[in-house]
Motif scaffolding. Structure first.
Motif, mmCIF file in Angstrom:
data_model
loop_
_atom_site.group_PDB
_atom_site.id
_atom_site.type_symbol
_atom_site.label_atom_id
_atom_site.label_comp_id
_atom_site.label_asym_id
_atom_site.label_seq_id
_atom_site.Cartn_x
_atom_site.Cartn_y
_atom_site.Cartn_z
ATOM 1 N N ASN A 1 -30.726 -22.563 31.727
ATOM 2 C CA ASN A 1 -31.443 -23.486 31.519
ATOM 3 C C ASN A 1 -32.653 -23.215 30.719
ATOM 4 O O ASN A 1 -33.311 -24.038 29.962
ATOM 5 C CB ASN A 1 -31.832 -24.202 32.883
ATOM 6 N N ASP B 1 -32.059 -22.572 27.038
ATOM 7 C CA ASP B 1 -31.634 -23.986 26.263
ATOM 8 C C ASP B 1 -33.049 -24.615 26.142
ATOM 9 O O ASP B 1 -33.000 -25.315 25.187
ATOM 10 C CB ASP B 1 -30.824 -24.664 27.102
ATOM 11 N N GLN C 1 -34.149 -25.726 22.474
ATOM 12 C CA GLN C 1 -34.383 -27.072 22.015
ATOM 13 C C GLN C 1 -35.959 -27.036 21.554
ATOM 14 O O GLN C 1 -36.193 -27.946 20.374
ATOM 15 C CB GLN C 1 -34.302 -27.986 23.093
ATOM 16 N N ARG D 1 -20.953 -22.422 29.133
ATOM 17 C CA ARG D 1 -22.370 -22.835 28.644
ATOM 18 C C ARG D 1 -23.108 -21.779 27.777
ATOM 19 O O ARG D 1 -23.842 -21.934 26.923
ATOM 20 C CB ARG D 1 -23.227 -23.138 30.006
ATOM 21 N N ILE E 1 -24.764 -22.410 24.073
ATOM 22 C CA ILE E 1 -26.113 -22.021 23.801
ATOM 23 C C ILE E 1 -26.121 -20.956 22.637
ATOM 24 O O ILE E 1 -27.002 -21.030 21.711
ATOM 25 C CB ILE E 1 -26.726 -21.795 25.019
ATOM 26 N N TYR F 1 -27.697 -21.513 19.057
ATOM 27 C CA TYR F 1 -28.728 -20.443 18.617
ATOM 28 C C TYR F 1 -28.418 -20.074 17.249
ATOM 29 O O TYR F 1 -29.436 -19.946 16.457
ATOM 30 C CB TYR F 1 -28.983 -19.273 19.736
#
Length: 277
Positions: free
Chosen positions: A24, A27, A31, A91, A95, A99
């Protein structure tokens, strides 16, 4: 045995939660940098994102080791824990892919101009090269793992071999998924470059030549080496595990012999003699 496996379940639940928090965080930082790129500003958190992803990768490899212990012990929650860890792995791959594509390439289709907040297109050749850079990142990833596999060592005791096996299972999952991504990225890039006709334009000729060069090479994905190492690690773990059980049995027998009363006053001497016979 069930108590030991239940401790593994508890450990998995706790550490998978920590891994999810790590993802998390990665991420969120990713973002944030993507928004900066879209606004025409340089990313600020790329190093932190990569560090968080590496930490999550290492955690997931160890989690796969624990999951395998549950499945080998036929624990009723083994499959459930496997799905949980595999979702974390998926996940992580998603990610890391974003990236590589969005942050490492540093290319966005549009950037804000300093005057009037108008949008202008980046040079088309730069935008067209972004997928190629992504492909090169993937190729670099698998080449690095090929080197890691070639230099990998073999454990000399059960804990080391089990740790190596668990870690390699996680790596093998990554290799299997990235092989498909490499082939898809290569096909998409070739279709993109030649479909847009950039191979015939002088400005993008270098891109076209590089795509042709990459397309002529066999995929360097270390899938075969990974399968070979996985198979032999499983064989080694089975052998070392069996040998360890035998050594423990011998140690217990030795302790019994050392503690035994060998004097003639011992009424159990006849039973000991029968046992030796």
């Amino acid at each position: 045995r069930l108590e030991r496996l239940q401790r593994v379940v508890t450990k998995l639940q706790m550490e998978s939660g920590l891994c999810e928090e790590q993802l998390n965080q990665a991420d969120t930082l990713l973002q944030s940098d993507v928004r900066l790129l879209n606004a025409g500003k340089p990313p600020q958190k790329a190093a932190e994102v990569e560090r968080d992803l590496d930490k999550a990768d290492a955690m997931i490899r160890l989690l796969f080791n624990d999951v395998q212990a549950l499945k080998d012990g036929r624990h009723p929650q083994g499959e459930q824990m496997y799905r949980r860890v595999y979702r974390l792995h998926e996940r992580l791959v998603a990610i890391r892919t974003e990236y590589n594509l969005r942050l490492k390439s540093g290319v966005t289709v549009t950037v804000a101009t300093a005057v009037g907040g108008q949008q202008q297109q980046r040079p088309r050749a730069e935008a067209e090269e972004a997928p190629l850079r992504y492909l090169q990142d993937l190729l670099a990833w698998v080449e690095e793992n090929q080197r890691r596999l070639a230099a990998a060592e073999w454990g000399m005791d059960l804990p080391t071999v089990e740790a190596q096996l668990g870690g390699h299972r996680g790596l093998h999952h990554s290799i299997e998924e990235f092989r498909a991504k490499i082939e898809r990225a290569r096909a998409d890039e070739v279709r993109h470059v030649w479909g847009s006709g950039c191979g015939t334009r002088g400005g993008a000729g270098a891109v076209g030549r590089e795509v042709r060069a990459v397309g002529c090479q066999p995929c360097p994905c270390p899938q075969t080496s990974s399968k070979w190492r996985l198979r032999h690690l499983e064989s080694l773990e089975a052998f070392v595990s069996a040998a360890t059980r035998e050594l423990l049995w011998l140690s217990q027998r030795e302790e019994e012999e050392v503690a035994f009363d060998w004097s003639h006053r011992n009424p159990n001497m006849a039973a000991k003699k029968d046992n030796y016979s």
